[in-house]
Write a protein that holds these residues in place. Structure first.
Motif, short mmCIF file in Angstrom:
data_model
loop_
_atom_site.label_atom_id
_atom_site.label_comp_id
_atom_site.label_asym_id
_atom_site.label_seq_id
_atom_site.Cartn_x
_atom_site.Cartn_y
_atom_site.Cartn_z
N GLN C 71 81.40 -32.34 6.82
CA GLN C 71 80.97 -31.23 7.67
C GLN C 71 79.58 -31.52 8.24
O GLN C 71 78.69 -31.98 7.54
N ILE C 72 79.39 -31.27 9.55
CA ILE C 72 78.07 -31.33 10.16
C ILE C 72 77.90 -30.09 11.05
O ILE C 72 78.88 -29.43 11.41
N THR C 73 76.65 -29.77 11.39
CA THR C 73 76.36 -28.63 12.26
C THR C 73 75.52 -29.12 13.43
O THR C 73 74.51 -29.79 13.24
N VAL C 74 75.99 -28.85 14.66
CA VAL C 74 75.23 -29.20 15.86
C VAL C 74 74.97 -27.93 16.65
O VAL C 74 75.91 -27.23 17.02
N ASP C 78 79.78 -25.39 13.67
CA ASP C 78 80.30 -26.23 12.60
C ASP C 78 81.32 -27.23 13.13
O ASP C 78 82.18 -26.87 13.94
#
Lengths: 91, 91, 91, 91, 91, 91, 91
Positions: C71-74, C78
């Motif tokens: 998981q990454i957040t930009v 999400d």
């Protein structure tokens, strides 16, 4: 000296007081797993799918996983025999 | 600096205050597993079936799994040595 | 946006209220494992035996295993980075 | 309908009352593991080493392992997505 | 004498009093795992993917993992049959 | 009758009273694991790396591992579907 | 006699009183794992990646791992069916 077979390399472990080599000092929480050593013998004889190492030579200083390999003692000196793939890099 | 072997890459981990790079901020529940870092050295020497990396170069900012790899310290700076396959992507 | 490497794909997870796409509604006992998402980035760079994906492209809506991937957040959104082989199918 | 990828196949599970197909009735102690279903979609897109199925086509009735695969629901109907290698045979 | 098959080698284990060979003495904490032995027979017949050994010959003194291999007794002498890949090196 | 796929074979298990076939009687301590059966259907359709069987044909009597395979019932008769590699030999 | 398939070999286990063959006597602590037997049948039919044995023939006396293989009884005689790779060597 032991003549290693397959993809094996014989390493002389650096004394703790010498673990700062070429500016590299192993971090305290990494010291349990990684060690600096000097290559003293390299296999020249492939065995099965274990090819003789090409990335290192005698005298190279390397960082490796100290739990990888077999310990032997020659004339009172400790050595470790490790597989080339377990050598992380050259110092 | 360590010269990595095989498919290994040396990364400098971003300070937490710098973890927002190019608009990417690692989610809180992902921070335990994924970290942003800067590539400082790339292996040019394949070992066995570990081919030298082709997808990244020095200076690239990457997201990687921080539990993959070995920690070393050079001149007081922390680095991680990881395998190319454990690099998730480029920022 | 993260530029994924190897066989990786960046997916934007559908809001729960949007999980009914093209007539497909994930069954309740399956929702814990499978999720619908939209492809926002596809690797174009093979790494080792992880070939760049050919079966999907940006904008595709896909069903995938939500426990596969990182998981990454930009910019507050999400995303999940998954391997192409973990994408079950196109909606 | 979901368009499956790789070596995947979408199956509609037979109602229990229809589990006797072409003379085949799954034995009671086998019913927990094997189920009869109808093929409703077959992948035409290989992914990595998962080749698109060649042994079955839409409409085929097959015996498969019901614990293999991911469950989805389309318009209120239950389906299972399984790998071709988990299909035991054609009825 | 047993004629080994595949990648197997028959070794005569050195008496403990002879474990210092060519300057090599196995370290005490390693003695539980590594032993020095003499090669008494080498397979000349490959079996499947187990190729006949090429790196050693009869009479060679070798370091090996004593838990690798099968023990046999011929005329009151103990021998171990090991795979070539489990031989660490030549003394 | 089920038409098996891949490397699968459909076997009719011999009644216990018929377990002595061609002079072969399964030993009591082996009966729990090995069974004699008659081949009633053989796959002609390879799937992935599971090649269609070449070593056996319909009507052959074989010894196989009864825990290998999936049980089905056709018209009240019990059958087992096994992989060719789990057939020990021909009677 | 059973006609073995793949890489299988049928062995007749030596009576304990005959376990000293050609000077080879299995050591007491090894007897639980290794046994001497006589080859009575060899597969001539490869199956998948299990190639028909080439290293042994009928009548050969071999040392093998007695826990490898399936036990069968023909006309009151006990036999073991083992894979060629589990035969340690020829006596």
């Amino acid at each position: 000296m032991l003549k290693p077979l397959g993809d094996r390399v014989v390493l002389q472990v650096q004394e703790e007081s010498e673990q700062n080599v070429g500016g590299i000092l192993l971090a305290s929480n990494a010291q349990e797993k990684s060690v600096i050593g000097t290559v003293v013998a390299v296999s020249t004889q492939s065995v099965g799918d274990m090819e003789a190492p090409k990335s290192i030579k005698g005298g190279d200083k390397v960082v490796f996983d100290k739990y990888a390999g077999s310990q032997i003692t020659v004339d009172g000196e400790d050595y470790l025999v490790v597989h080339e793939k377990d050598i992380i890099g050259l110092v």
